[in-house]
Every structure is written in C-alpha cells, then in structure tokens.
Design a protein around this motif. Structure first.
Motif, PDB file in Angstrom:
ATOM      1  N   ARG A  62       0.848  -1.183   0.000  1.00 19.64           N
ATOM      2  CA  ARG A  62       0.000   0.000   0.000  1.00 19.64           C
ATOM      3  C   ARG A  62       0.888   1.240   0.000  1.00 19.64           C
ATOM      4  NH1 ARG A  62      -1.136  -4.225   2.169  1.00 19.64           N
ATOM      5  NH2 ARG A  62       0.602  -3.842   3.583  1.00 19.64           N
ATOM      6  N   ILE A 277       0.262   0.530   6.956  1.00 21.79           N
ATOM      7  CA  ILE A 277      -1.169   0.423   6.673  1.00 21.79           C
ATOM      8  C   ILE A 277      -1.932   1.554   7.351  1.00 21.79           C
ATOM      9  CG2 ILE A 277      -3.213  -1.044   6.963  1.00 21.79           C
ATOM     10  CD1 ILE A 277      -1.186  -3.437   6.983  1.00 21.79           C
ATOM     11  N   LEU A 281      -4.242   4.418   5.509  1.00 20.26           N
ATOM     12  CA  LEU A 281      -5.630   4.723   5.867  1.00 20.26           C
ATOM     13  C   LEU A 281      -5.792   6.205   6.194  1.00 20.26           C
ATOM     14  CD1 LEU A 281      -6.440   1.597   8.059  1.00 20.26           C
ATOM     15  CD2 LEU A 281      -7.404   2.132   5.810  1.00 20.26           C
ATOM     16  N   ILE A 317     -12.349  -3.387   8.086  1.00 12.56           N
ATOM     17  CA  ILE A 317     -11.309  -2.862   7.199  1.00 12.56           C
ATOM     18  C   ILE A 317     -10.189  -3.866   7.000  1.00 12.56           C
ATOM     19  CG2 ILE A 317      -9.490  -1.107   7.005  1.00 12.56           C
ATOM     20  CD1 ILE A 317     -11.364   0.859   8.289  1.00 12.56           C
ATOM     21  N   SER A 318      -9.879  -4.643   8.020  1.00 12.24           N
ATOM     22  CA  SER A 318      -8.781  -5.596   7.909  1.00 12.24           C
ATOM     23  C   SER A 318      -9.011  -6.615   6.797  1.00 12.24           C
ATOM     24  CB  SER A 318      -8.593  -6.339   9.240  1.00 12.24           C
ATOM     25  OG  SER A 318      -9.782  -7.014   9.605  1.00 12.24           O
ATOM     26  N   TRP A 321      -9.659  -4.316   2.985  1.00 13.77           N
ATOM     27  CA  TRP A 321      -8.565  -3.493   2.469  1.00 13.77           C
ATOM     28  C   TRP A 321      -8.126  -3.894   1.070  1.00 13.77           C
ATOM     29  CZ3 TRP A 321      -3.732  -5.258   1.000  1.00 13.77           C
ATOM     30  CH2 TRP A 321      -3.453  -6.587   1.285  1.00 13.77           C
ATOM     31  N   LYS A 322      -8.275  -5.209   0.730  1.00 20.14           N
ATOM     32  CA  LYS A 322      -7.829  -5.667  -0.600  1.00 20.14           C
ATOM     33  C   LYS A 322      -8.584  -4.948  -1.696  1.00 20.14           C
ATOM     34  CE  LYS A 322      -8.746  -9.683   0.887  1.00 20.14           C
ATOM     35  NZ  LYS A 322      -9.037 -11.121   1.080  1.00 20.14           N
ATOM     36  N   MET A 324     -10.191  -2.039  -1.281  1.00 19.45           N
ATOM     37  CA  MET A 324      -9.905  -0.617  -1.140  1.00 19.45           C
ATOM     38  C   MET A 324      -8.566  -0.261  -1.788  1.00 19.45           C
ATOM     39  SD  MET A 324     -11.093  -0.277   2.840  1.00 19.45           S
ATOM     40  CE  MET A 324     -10.566   1.415   3.015  1.00 19.45           C
ATOM     41  N   ALA A 325      -7.556  -1.114  -1.559  1.00 22.85           N
ATOM     42  CA  ALA A 325      -6.208  -0.840  -2.067  1.00 22.85           C
ATOM     43  C   ALA A 325      -5.958  -1.472  -3.432  1.00 22.85           C
ATOM     44  CB  ALA A 325      -5.167  -1.335  -1.074  1.00 22.85           C
ATOM     45  N   ASN A 335      -5.941 -11.139   5.733  1.00 24.22           N
ATOM     46  CA  ASN A 335      -6.319  -9.833   6.260  1.00 24.22           C
ATOM     47  C   ASN A 335      -5.086  -9.148   6.823  1.00 24.22           C
ATOM     48  OD1 ASN A 335      -5.923 -10.858   8.950  1.00 24.22           O
ATOM     49  ND2 ASN A 335      -7.992 -11.728   8.850  1.00 24.22           N
ATOM     50  N   PRO A 338      -4.936  -3.092  10.564  1.00 28.18           N
ATOM     51  CA  PRO A 338      -5.047  -1.665  10.240  1.00 28.18           C
ATOM     52  C   PRO A 338      -4.483  -0.768  11.325  1.00 28.18           C
ATOM     53  CG  PRO A 338      -7.176  -2.514  10.947  1.00 28.18           C
ATOM     54  CD  PRO A 338      -6.256  -3.693  10.859  1.00 28.18           C
ATOM     55  N   SER A 343      -7.316   2.718  12.210  1.00 26.80           N
ATOM     56  CA  SER A 343      -8.752   2.454  12.332  1.00 26.80           C
ATOM     57  C   SER A 343      -9.499   3.722  12.698  1.00 26.80           C
ATOM     58  CB  SER A 343      -9.009   1.377  13.392  1.00 26.80           C
ATOM     59  OG  SER A 343      -8.473   0.136  12.994  1.00 26.80           O
TER      60      SER A 343
END
Length: 453
Positions: A62, A277, A281, A317-318, A321-322, A324-325, A335, A338, A343
């Motif tokens: 990321r 990470i 975020l 989110i954990s 994230w895949k 999202m990123a 996972n 975060p 968070s």
C-alpha cells in the motif's frame, strides 16, 4: 523530515518503556499487567513499525503517496491518543466497580493440585481445538482452547517460578508447555496462540513470586525466559503461509527444514507493516473513502454473530482493504492489521480517536482491576492472563476482533475453572487452601490524583 518523524515515534517508545518501569518501581502498576502488555503491542505495531517504514521507504503493498504528511498526521494522532488512554486507565470510573463484582475463587490448590489442574487444562484444550461443525460454538470453542492451553502454562509457571532450579518441576513444565504449543499450532496460521502460552508462562511466574524481585533481577529473568519463545515464534513466522493451514507436526517439519531465523526476526520487528497500513488509511480517508463511523466499537459487539446467520454482516477494514487498495496478489482469507490509529482515521477521524483512547483505557483497566480485586484468588489472576496474545495484538488490529476474542476466551476459561475446581473439591480430589493461606499484597492501582503519564 522523515527521519525526524521516525525519531519522534521512537522517542515515544522509549518514554513508554520508562513509564512502565517507573510505575512498577512506584508500585502503581505491575510490570506484567494487561496495560503494559497492550502498551508493548502499541510500541511494536504503532511506533517502531511506522518508524521503520518511514526510514526505509518500504510501505508494503500500500504505497503512501505523501509520507511526510501522513507521517506527521500519524505522529499527531499518537500524541493525542496515548495521554487519553493513560488518563482513562487511571480514572477507572465504573470499570473498577464492575471488576469488584467479578466472581471470586477463594484460595488455590496446593502444588500437587495445581500441577493436576495444568494437566486437566492441557487435556481439555485438545478436543476444544477440533472444528465443531456448529455455528458460533466452533468459534468459541477454538478460542477457549487457546485459553485453556495458556492457563495450563500459566499454572506451571506459577509453580515452577518459585522453584526454577528444581529439575523435576523444570521437566514437568517443559512437557506441559510443549504439549500446549502443539495444540495451539494445529491448524493455525497466526502466532497469537504461541504468544499467548509463552506470555502466560511468564505471567504465572511473575505473579507467583517474581514481582517481589529487584528490578534488575526481574528483567534478567524475564529476558532469559523469553529467548527461546521469541526464537521459536520467529522461526514459525518464517515458514507460515497465508491461506495454508497445517497440523502441528506439519509446522514442525517446515520449521526443521526451512526456518529462516533472521527473516522471522525481521518480520516480527516490522510489525506486519501495521504502521504503513495505518498511514495509508490516514492518507485515503475521507478523501478517497467514506468514514466507517466507529466501526471498531460496532464490530466488537457483532463479532461473534456467525455470517451464516447474518449474510449482510459488515466486513471490517482488515478484510476489505484488498478491495480498497486494489490488491489482488493475496488470498481471499488474508487480512491485515489496520492499527488502532489507522482504524480511528478511517472511522471518523479526530472524534473517533478521542473515543477509542478513552474506551481503550477503560477496557484494559477492567482486567487489571479484576486482578487487584481478586488478589486472594490466584486462579483468577492466571485466568486474566490466558488471552495475552490477543491483548498484545490489540493495537495492531483488527482491534475489535482481538478485544472480542479476549473477552470470549477469558469468560470461557473462567467458567471452566469454576466448574473444574468445584468438582475436584466436592469429590475430595483436590483440597483448596483457605483464603488466608495466600499471603501477598497487590499493587495499588494508579489513579489520576497520584500518577501521571
């Protein structure tokens, strides 16, 4: 500038270590307390991890577009979060009262009885580790299994800690620890089970007698007894693969044939890229993604609900994230951590950070207050130390998941401890000591009027 930010984060880490030592010397907080376990996790995952990322420029999968801006904001958020956490922890408010209402197990068995309980806990942990095809039950049983394995190690630590040079107790303790290590490794990818039993062993030793040692002697013993677990966990880290589960023997074969100690130690030091990470975020919320307002608190309460019973259950989110990123190079079950700071950045920003700092301090205070209020119940003290792997990982996140698992684990183990000891006492197999026979005094938990961060 990046160097200065990294240096600032590392300076906070050094300050936190000083606070832990200072409070132990003052007698306001045990050195091995739940608070300090969590703070240790914060140092690893939210201070040294981002410091390494900012220094090396390695942000994992990321990339952080503006590391200076993200790093500065991260440092500011840490500076706000930690005083709030310590302030809420010192205040205690209603959680001290709740801790005083916890069930009490008066007295503790003698040495033979404690060793018998460690064997029983070791045996009970095995069937609980098996996958029971019942929603919710299988999840709870798996967590309680790790808790019982940790309790067994805590019990032998309690006994062995007072007799370190006795070869008989040494042999018995090694057998119990190894047996429970095999149990928690079965079908596991994460390291938290191994961390839990290693920490529980030290927890038992500390509260049985080590807490009275001079600081230098205490540090010497903790360091010496930590070497083997750290090296083994590092080797385990170097051979584990995402999405792949193995039997305990399978893990041991991989460790024997392909463990890379230096690689494993490096992975532990990097904190699983948690700092990177968190900064990603921070950089992407709320500009690129909408806030998931206070999702950490919501997830804590819905964690245990099986997805088979709630198809539209949110995804933390954990896991998300895949998408999202836009990462496609990892398995579907993979996972990430975060981080509590990341968070908060993704779940409301400043107001979420304030709430998480206060709620986090009170949540952790409850467990330490339970230890203080149940000082005449060593088995309760040991039970409070049966989920230290989750406690250490809480700052890494998914914080709500680890907090929920810790509560499930401690509650399940506490119930089994009461049932087992009542049965053994009723049948005369174990004679419980009376409360007065356990002579020791707890630290006075710190309060805002007498202690400062």
């Amino acid at each position: 500038m990046l160097f200065l930010i990294s240096a600032y984060l590392l300076a906070i880490a050094v300050w936190l270590i000083y606070v832990m030592i200072r409070d132990h010397v003052r007698g306001t907080c045990e050195f091995l307390s739940i608070r300090n376990i969590v703070v240790g996790g914060f140092i690893l995952f939210q201070l040294t991890s981002p410091a390494i990322a900012l220094t090396t420029g390695d942000y994992g999968r990321r990339p952080v577009e503006d590391p200076i801006a993200a790093g500065l904001e991260f440092a500011v958020m840490v500076t706000i979060f930690l005083p709030l956490f310590f302030w809420a922890y010192r205040k205690g408010w209603i959680v001290d009262w709740l801790a005083s209402k916890m069930p009490e197990q008066r007295g503790t068995p003698g040495v033979a009885g404690m060793l018998a309980l460690s064997v029983i806990a070791t045996i009970v942990a095995v069937p609980l580790r098996l996958n029971v095809p019942i929603p919710l039950v299988s999840v709870v049983a798996g967590h309680v299994s790790v808790g019982m394995a940790s309790l067994a190690c805590g019990i032998v630590g309690w006994v062995w800690g007072r007799r370190l040079l006795n070869p008989g107790f040494l042999f018995f303790s090694v057998v119990i620890v190894c047996a429970n290590a095999l149990t928690v490794m079965t079908g596991a990818f994460g390291r938290r089970g191994l961390v839990a039993i290693a920490c529980a062993l030290l927890w038992g030793m500390y509260y049985s007698s080590w807490r009275h040692l001079a600081l230098s002697a205490l540090m010497h013993r903790l360091a010496l007894l930590s070497i083997v677990p750290i090296l083994f966990i590092a080797m385990f880290s170097s051979v584990r693969e995402s999405g792949k589960t193995r039997s305990a023997l399978g893990h041991l074969r991989e460790i024997a044939s392909g463990a890379r100690l230096a690689d494993g130690l490096s992975r532990l030091a990097h904190g699983q890229d948690c700092g990177a990470i968190s900064m990603w975020l921070i950089e992407t919320h709320p500009e690129d993604f909408e806030y998931r307002h206070l999702m950490t608190i919501k997830w804590f309460f819905i964690y245990a609900v099986p997805r088979s019973m709630w198809e539209s259950k949110p995804v933390p989110i954990s896991v998300d994230w895949k998408k999202m990123a836009n990462v496609t190079t990892v398995g579907k079950d993979h996972n990430v951590g975060p981080g509590i700071i990341g968070s908060a950045a993704a779940e409301g920003g400043l107001y979420a950070l304030l709430i998480y700092g206060i709620v986090g301090g009170l949540f952790i205070r409850f467990f330490d207050a339970t230890v203080a209020h149940r000082w005449s119940s060593p088995l309760i003290i040991l039970t409070m130390g049966c989920a230290l792997g989750q406690m250490l990982a809480m700052p890494r996140g998914e914080t709500a998941s680890f907090a929920a698992v810790a509560v499930i684990t401690i509650t399940g183990v506490l119930l089994l401890v009461f049932l087992t000891t009542r049965f053994l006492e009723a049948t005369g197999l174990v004679q419980m000591m009376v409360e007065e026979e356990y002579e020791d005094e707890p630290f006075e938990l710190e309060h805002a009027e007498t202690a400062s961060w």
